[in-house]
Design an enzyme around this catalytic site. Structure first.
Site, short mmCIF file in Angstrom:
data_model
loop_
_atom_site.label_atom_id
_atom_site.label_comp_id
_atom_site.label_asym_id
_atom_site.label_seq_id
_atom_site.Cartn_x
_atom_site.Cartn_y
_atom_site.Cartn_z
N TYR A 180 1.07 -1.56 -0.03
CA TYR A 180 -0.22 0.07 -0.58
C TYR A 180 0.79 1.44 0.10
CZ TYR A 180 -3.38 2.88 1.54
OH TYR A 180 -4.38 4.60 2.02
N ASP A 213 9.14 2.70 -0.07
CA ASP A 213 7.88 3.85 0.13
C ASP A 213 8.12 2.41 2.05
OD1 ASP A 213 5.68 4.33 1.97
OD2 ASP A 213 3.95 3.61 0.80
N LYS A 250 3.67 9.59 7.88
CA LYS A 250 3.13 10.23 9.69
C LYS A 250 4.92 10.30 10.67
CE LYS A 250 1.31 5.73 8.74
NZ LYS A 250 0.23 5.76 8.44
N1 HOZ Z 1 -4.64 3.18 5.38
C1 HOZ Z 1 -3.54 2.71 6.96
C2 HOZ Z 1 -2.73 2.03 7.76
N2 HOZ Z 1 -2.15 0.98 7.34
C3 HOZ Z 1 -4.70 3.18 8.71
C4 HOZ Z 1 -4.54 4.85 8.07
C5 HOZ Z 1 -6.15 5.11 9.63
O1 HOZ Z 1 -7.44 4.73 9.81
O2 HOZ Z 1 -5.84 5.90 10.24
#
Ligand code: HOZ
Length: 434
Positions: A144, A239, A267
């Site tokens: 992802y 990534d 983040k």
């Molecule tokens: N797609 C995010 C973790 N792989 C989750 C993001 C979220 O809900 O904060």
């Protein structure tokens, strides 16, 4: 545990926010029930709207390496905010942040701040295309890279919890330029490169997959990709939104000894504030505007609050490298304890771990690809998730997400977690027998 306030908020939220959440995994679609609404967190603990307290293994999906509300990070944000929250003009802290990262991470000569991991990966492939003059990219099924159009084809994370790995709304034109290979299967990449000779701009991957559970690269996979990219003039993009500064201060590049051409962050480098970044070789990064022709911009890029928070955390991590050893130890106690309990009940399982990222799969291993990960027993996962939540343990609400540990966890917190796990499993087994 009772969650009436969270349940009420979720009902209200569903009337005004799609699915009641601002990011799909949070909706508890994979596990059922109503998501918790959080009020505060400190260290490894968080509290919900009903005053329930939990040990947190999500850690905002990675950034809380030092725990929530770390005092130095909070202080840096407060002091910075007193001098305004945004200027839309350069600041000293952006230079210091870029110097800290470029002086630490292999292969990152220059870096550009953006506002999220999604922005970072979208920008990185644009630069790779601009630099190579080629259009197609190769990504991996179950990886992802945020919600950019090019990546929402066989994507991991929330796309999997929706049972919809490829999103409507992505045009055929975009989809045709994204080729999907099987993670950890070098031959699947070689075939795509061969069939699209001269047309591949970039190969992008999570060097440790963290969006289909936690899946480490198999021996030779990353070096094989590096060689393939060198041979065919393809830009290799790691990534490291989840792994950068987490699995090691220098990221997965360091632990697997493979240097990518471009690296993306998210983040973590904002210590939980909205940030992303992409960086890499000077000759590629000089294609970015205003030095080069590839356009990318943003008013909030390099935002002072995000830079202050991220810089403070990264500096602490750099100055205290023993933190990584401590995290490693805690995560291994947790992973081994989970495996031991499952073993004792003859429950098929595979527990993957890289540093402080852990992935528990309820199926026989090895789990090396998305197809392997997808064999996990999802019904059992849901039962365990709720059994743990009821015992005050906050785990990712999807079988395709990793646990992220913080160094604020004590061995007592982990022992408490493992006892809760033993109890939850014993309860599930006894309900099934009875
Ligand atoms: N797609 C995010 C973790 N792989 C989750 C993001 C979220 O809900 O904060």
């Amino acid at each position: 545990m009772e969650y009436p306030n969270s349940t009420n908020l979720f009902e209200r939220a569903q009337k005004v926010i799609p699915g009641g959440v601002n990011s799909p995994v949070r909706a508890f679609n994979s596990v059922g029930g109503s998501p918790l609404f959080i009020t505060k967190a400190k260290g490894c603990h968080l509290w919900d709207e009903d005053g329930n307290k939990y040990i947190d293994y999500i850690g905002s999906w990675g950034p809380m390496l030092l725990g929530h509300a770390q005092p130095d990070v909070v202080k840096a944000v407060q002091e910075t905010a007193a001098n305004s929250t945004s200027f839309g003009a350069p600041t000293r802290i952006e230079v210091e942040m870029a110097e800290l990262i470029t002086s630490s991470v292999p292969g990152v000569d220059k870096i550009r701040m953006v506002n999220s991991g999604t922005e970072a990966t979208m920008s990185a492939i644009r630069v790779a295309r601009g630099y190579t003059g080629k259009e197609k990219i190769i990504k991996f099924k179950g990886n992802y890279h945020g919600h950019g159009d090019s990546f929402l084809i066989e994507a991991g994370s929330g796309a999997l919890t929706m049972g919809q790995p490829s999103s409507p709304g992505v045009t055929e034109g975009t989809a045709k330029d994204t080729l999907n290979a099987a993670y950890n299967k070098l031959d699947s990449v070689e075939k795509l490169v061969e069939a699209n000779k001269g047309n591949i701009a970039a190969i992008i991957l999570e060097p440790v997959a963290g969006n289909m559970g936690c899946i480490p690269p198999v021996e030779g996979f990353l070096t094989g990709l590096r060689e393939l990219c060198d041979e065919h003039d393809i830009v290799l993009i790691f990534d490291e939104v989840m792994t950068g500064f987490r699995v090691d201060f220098k990221g997965a590049q360091k632990i697997y000894d493979v240097t990518a051409d471009l690296v993306t962050y998210g983040k973590i480098i904002g210590a939980g504030l909205p940030v992303g970044a992409y960086g890499g070789k000077k000759e590629i990064m000089d294609y970015v505007a205003p030095t080069g022709p590839v356009y990318q911009a943003g008013t909030l890029s390099g935002n002072p609050l995000a830079m202050a928070a991220g810089y403070t955390m990264l500096k602490k991590l750099k100055e205290n490298p023993e933190i990584y050893g401590e995290l490693e130890k805690k995560a291994s106690v947790l992973a081994n304890g989970i495996a031991k309990t499952l073993e004792s009940h003859n429950i098929p399982h595979t527990v993957n771990r890289v540093g402080s990222m852990v992935g528990v799969f309820y199926c026989e291993g090895p789990v090396e690809t998305f197809d392997d990960a997808n064999k996990t027993d999802k019904e059992l996962f849901g039962k365990i998730f709720h059994g743990m939540l009821n015992r005050g343990i906050h785990l990712p609400p999807s079988p395709f997400e990793a646990f992220f540990l913080s160094n604020a966890l004590s061995i007592e917190d982990i022992t408490f977690t493992l006892t809760a796990f033993q109890e939850a499993i014993a309860e599930i087994v006894s309900n099934e027998e009875g």
